[in-house]
Scaffold this motif. Structure first.
Motif, PDB file in Angstrom:
ATOM      1  N   PRO A 297       0.801  -1.222   0.000  1.00 26.13           N
ATOM      2  CA  PRO A 297       0.000   0.000   0.000  1.00 26.13           C
ATOM      3  C   PRO A 297       0.840   1.281   0.000  1.00 26.13           C
ATOM      4  O   PRO A 297       0.443   2.279  -0.617  1.00 26.13           O
ATOM      5  CB  PRO A 297      -0.851  -0.100   1.268  1.00 26.13           C
ATOM      6  N   LEU A 298       2.006   1.240   0.644  1.00 25.91           N
ATOM      7  CA  LEU A 298       2.849   2.439   0.641  1.00 25.91           C
ATOM      8  C   LEU A 298       3.386   2.732  -0.756  1.00 25.91           C
ATOM      9  O   LEU A 298       3.459   3.896  -1.178  1.00 25.91           O
ATOM     10  CB  LEU A 298       4.004   2.286   1.635  1.00 25.91           C
ATOM     11  N   HIS A 299       3.753   1.690  -1.488  1.00 20.73           N
ATOM     12  CA  HIS A 299       4.248   1.896  -2.857  1.00 20.73           C
ATOM     13  C   HIS A 299       3.113   2.249  -3.822  1.00 20.73           C
ATOM     14  O   HIS A 299       3.282   3.117  -4.679  1.00 20.73           O
ATOM     15  CB  HIS A 299       5.016   0.664  -3.343  1.00 20.73           C
ATOM     16  N   LEU A 300       1.976   1.587  -3.690  1.00 22.16           N
ATOM     17  CA  LEU A 300       0.855   1.870  -4.588  1.00 22.16           C
ATOM     18  C   LEU A 300       0.360   3.312  -4.471  1.00 22.16           C
ATOM     19  O   LEU A 300      -0.077   3.905  -5.453  1.00 22.16           O
ATOM     20  CB  LEU A 300      -0.310   0.913  -4.313  1.00 22.16           C
ATOM     21  N   THR A 301       0.426   3.869  -3.279  1.00 20.85           N
ATOM     22  CA  THR A 301      -0.037   5.243  -3.059  1.00 20.85           C
ATOM     23  C   THR A 301       1.062   6.273  -3.270  1.00 20.85           C
ATOM     24  O   THR A 301       0.794   7.473  -3.228  1.00 20.85           O
ATOM     25  CB  THR A 301      -0.597   5.401  -1.630  1.00 20.85           C
ATOM     26  N   GLY A 302       2.304   5.833  -3.479  1.00 15.59           N
ATOM     27  CA  GLY A 302       3.418   6.760  -3.652  1.00 15.59           C
ATOM     28  C   GLY A 302       3.971   7.307  -2.344  1.00 15.59           C
ATOM     29  O   GLY A 302       4.888   8.111  -2.342  1.00 15.59           O
ATOM     30  N   VAL A 303       3.436   6.860  -1.237  1.00 15.63           N
ATOM     31  CA  VAL A 303       3.847   7.361   0.073  1.00 15.63           C
ATOM     32  C   VAL A 303       5.233   6.841   0.461  1.00 15.63           C
ATOM     33  O   VAL A 303       5.969   7.497   1.185  1.00 15.63           O
ATOM     34  CB  VAL A 303       2.788   6.991   1.138  1.00 15.63           C
ATOM     35  N   ALA A 304       5.613   5.688  -0.040  1.00 18.11           N
ATOM     36  CA  ALA A 304       6.921   5.114   0.289  1.00 18.11           C
ATOM     37  C   ALA A 304       8.052   6.072  -0.079  1.00 18.11           C
ATOM     38  O   ALA A 304       9.092   6.086   0.579  1.00 18.11           O
ATOM     39  CB  ALA A 304       7.110   3.781  -0.418  1.00 18.11           C
ATOM     40  N   ASP A 305       7.845   6.869  -1.112  1.00 17.61           N
ATOM     41  CA  ASP A 305       8.882   7.793  -1.565  1.00 17.61           C
ATOM     42  C   ASP A 305       9.121   8.948  -0.612  1.00 17.61           C
ATOM     43  O   ASP A 305      10.183   9.561  -0.646  1.00 17.61           O
ATOM     44  CB  ASP A 305       8.522   8.347  -2.951  1.00 17.61           C
ATOM     45  N   VAL A 306       8.163   9.268   0.251  1.00 23.40           N
ATOM     46  CA  VAL A 306       8.327  10.418   1.153  1.00 23.40           C
ATOM     47  C   VAL A 306       8.615  10.011   2.595  1.00 23.40           C
ATOM     48  O   VAL A 306       8.886  10.862   3.427  1.00 23.40           O
ATOM     49  CB  VAL A 306       7.095  11.354   1.125  1.00 23.40           C
ATOM     50  N   LEU A 307       8.546   8.714   2.879  1.00 17.44           N
ATOM     51  CA  LEU A 307       8.805   8.236   4.232  1.00 17.44           C
ATOM     52  C   LEU A 307      10.155   7.521   4.282  1.00 17.44           C
ATOM     53  O   LEU A 307      10.590   6.944   3.300  1.00 17.44           O
ATOM     54  CB  LEU A 307       7.692   7.270   4.671  1.00 17.44           C
TER      55      LEU A 307
END
Length: 131
Positions: free
Chosen positions: A102-112
């Motif tokens: 879910p972090l990669h699918l939402t693009g959130v992994a890039d900011v955390l």
């Protein structure tokens, strides 16, 4: 400061301190499902961690079995709190697909700040950053 565990129907959260290399970090360990029913408990743990005033807050998500949109929103709020307090936020995700996907699918992994293990999160050495 050790609080918890808070036990909701599907989540367990503990907050504690850990010293490493002269730096002290607050560690928030989350296990179970983070969804609309449990995210309030997780948010409260994040708030407690940032209130401790330590230079680093580590959130261990390796025991999470479901990361719903509420949990992702809470992580983004935690990132905002870290920025506003000058605290470094690091997430331990290991190889947990229930968190990574879910972090990669939402693009959130890039900011955390994703880490594979607690040692990496505590030392800040990017030798094995999760991806």
């Amino acid at each position: 400061m050790t609080t918890g565990p808070w036990c909701g129907p599907q989540v367990q959260v503990t907050v504690g301190r850990h010293g490493h290399g002269g730096r002290e970090a607050v560690i928030v360990r989350v296990a179970g499902e983070i969804d609309d029913e449990t995210s309030g408990q997780v948010r409260a743990a994040y708030a407690e961690a940032f209130a401790a005033g330590r230079p680093t807050v580590v959130v261990d998500l390796t025991g999470v079995t479901l990361l719903a949109s509420f949990g992702i929103a809470d992580l983004l709020l935690a990132r905002r709190s870290a920025t506003s307090t000058g605290t470094e936020l690091r997430l331990v995700v290991g190889e947990n697909p229930r968190v990574l996907r879910p972090l990669h699918l939402t693009g959130v992994a890039d900011v955390l700040g994703l880490c594979r293990d607690l040692d990496e999160a505590l030392t800040g050495e990017p030798g094995s950053r999760a991806g």
